[in-house]
Design an enzyme around this catalytic site. Structure first.
Site, PDB file in Angstrom:
ATOM      1  N   HIS A   1       0.824  -1.215   0.000  1.00 14.39           N
ATOM      2  CA  HIS A   1       0.000   0.000   0.000  1.00 14.39           C
ATOM      3  C   HIS A   1       0.852   1.256   0.000  1.00 14.39           C
ATOM      4  O   HIS A   1       0.354   2.348  -0.264  1.00 14.39           O
ATOM      5  CB  HIS A   1      -0.977  -0.006   1.189  1.00 14.39           C
TER       6      HIS A   1
ATOM      7  N   ASP B   1      -0.625  -7.639   0.648  1.00  9.13           N
ATOM      8  CA  ASP B   1      -0.085  -6.294   0.846  1.00  9.13           C
ATOM      9  C   ASP B   1       1.437  -6.381   0.847  1.00  9.13           C
ATOM     10  O   ASP B   1       2.069  -6.566   1.882  1.00  9.13           O
ATOM     11  CB  ASP B   1      -0.588  -5.697   2.161  1.00  9.13           C
TER      12      ASP B   1
ATOM     13  N   GLY C   1       3.803   5.102   9.552  1.00  7.80           N
ATOM     14  CA  GLY C   1       5.205   5.171   9.161  1.00  7.80           C
ATOM     15  C   GLY C   1       5.923   3.855   9.342  1.00  7.80           C
ATOM     16  O   GLY C   1       7.023   3.658   8.822  1.00  7.80           O
TER      17      GLY C   1
ATOM     18  N   SER D   1       4.757   0.955   8.268  1.00  9.77           N
ATOM     19  CA  SER D   1       4.402   0.041   7.179  1.00  9.77           C
ATOM     20  C   SER D   1       5.638  -0.460   6.443  1.00  9.77           C
ATOM     21  O   SER D   1       6.522   0.321   6.088  1.00  9.77           O
ATOM     22  CB  SER D   1       3.497   0.735   6.169  1.00  9.77           C
TER      23      SER D   1
ATOM     24  N   SER E   1       1.810  -4.306   7.886  1.00 12.91           N
ATOM     25  CA  SER E   1       0.767  -3.748   7.032  1.00 12.91           C
ATOM     26  C   SER E   1      -0.032  -2.667   7.746  1.00 12.91           C
ATOM     27  O   SER E   1      -0.233  -1.579   7.210  1.00 12.91           O
ATOM     28  CB  SER E   1      -0.173  -4.862   6.559  1.00 12.91           C
TER      29      SER E   1
END
Length: 214
Positions: free
Chosen positions: A51, A85, A166, A168, A183
């Site tokens: 993402h 993801d 932040g 991710s 994720s």
């Protein structure tokens, strides 16, 4: 299924020791580097959250020094068969060395030498650019999660570790074993600091072994 949880991406903020992509002038996506991998030919890639690549964020830099890393060559965010993801960034800057280690908040490093699938109850650690060195345990190995943007992901790892905006793309691991890619979480906007598993706090991870089949 869980709803109302948030992605761990941060946009439009300044930061250091992170990976960034300016997808529109003045708008920057900030995420965390996950694991470095290489194919049979020796070509090296960085795995992070898919993402993070939305809105055209495909050219990535290391925030510290604004050093180019490479370009995303593949990514998925709920738009593939497995509703995954993950993002794959191919290293293009020969001056950036993709180490096989993870770096802790105090500057020390830990070796990553293998990958594996997780098991329920396994003790795990998570690192990110906003919150680091957080310990927890695996709550589910085949979880379904729906984020507040309406995207549903399946076959995810659910863990009791904390996750913030932040974080991710950051690594989930146990010892020297790589397990997953951060994720999102259900308390992304809350202050961090709790290291022990909490009943009301969860985060979700893309299993790394499924990305390595890419």
């Amino acid at each position: 299924m869980n709803s109302g949880v948030r992605l761990s991406t941060c946009s439009g903020r300044s930061a250091k020791a992170r990976i960034t992509s300016e997808y529109t002038p003045g708008w920057i996506t900030i995420c965390s580097a996950g694991f470095n991998v290489q194919n049979d030919s020796g070509k090296k890639y960085m795995i992070t959250a898919g993402h993070c690549m939305r809105n055209g964020a495909v050219n990535w830099h290391r925030r510290s020094g604004d050093i180019p890393i490479g370009r995303a060559i593949d990514w998925a965010y709920g738009n593939n068969t497995d509703q995954s993801d993950y993002g794959v960034v191919e290293y293009s800057n020969s001056n950036v060395t993709p180490y096989g280690t993870i770096q802790y908040k105090d500057g020390s490093t830990g070796q990553i030498s293998r990958s594996a699938s997780v098991f329920k109850g396994e003790k795990v650690k998570r690192l990110g650019t906003m919150s680091q060195d957080l310990e927890g345990m695996v709550l589910a190995t085949n979880a379904t999660v729906t984020y507040d943007d309406g995207t549903t992901l399946r076959h995810m790892i659910e863990a009791s570790n904390y996750s913030m905006h932040g974080d991710s793309g950051g690594p989930l691991f146990s010892g020297e074993t790589a397990l997953g890619i951060d994720s999102g979480g259900n308390y992304s906007d809350e202050p961090c600091g709790i290291r022990t598993p909490q009943q009301d706090r969860s985060s979700w991870y893309q299993p790394l072994y499924t990305v390595l089949l890419w």
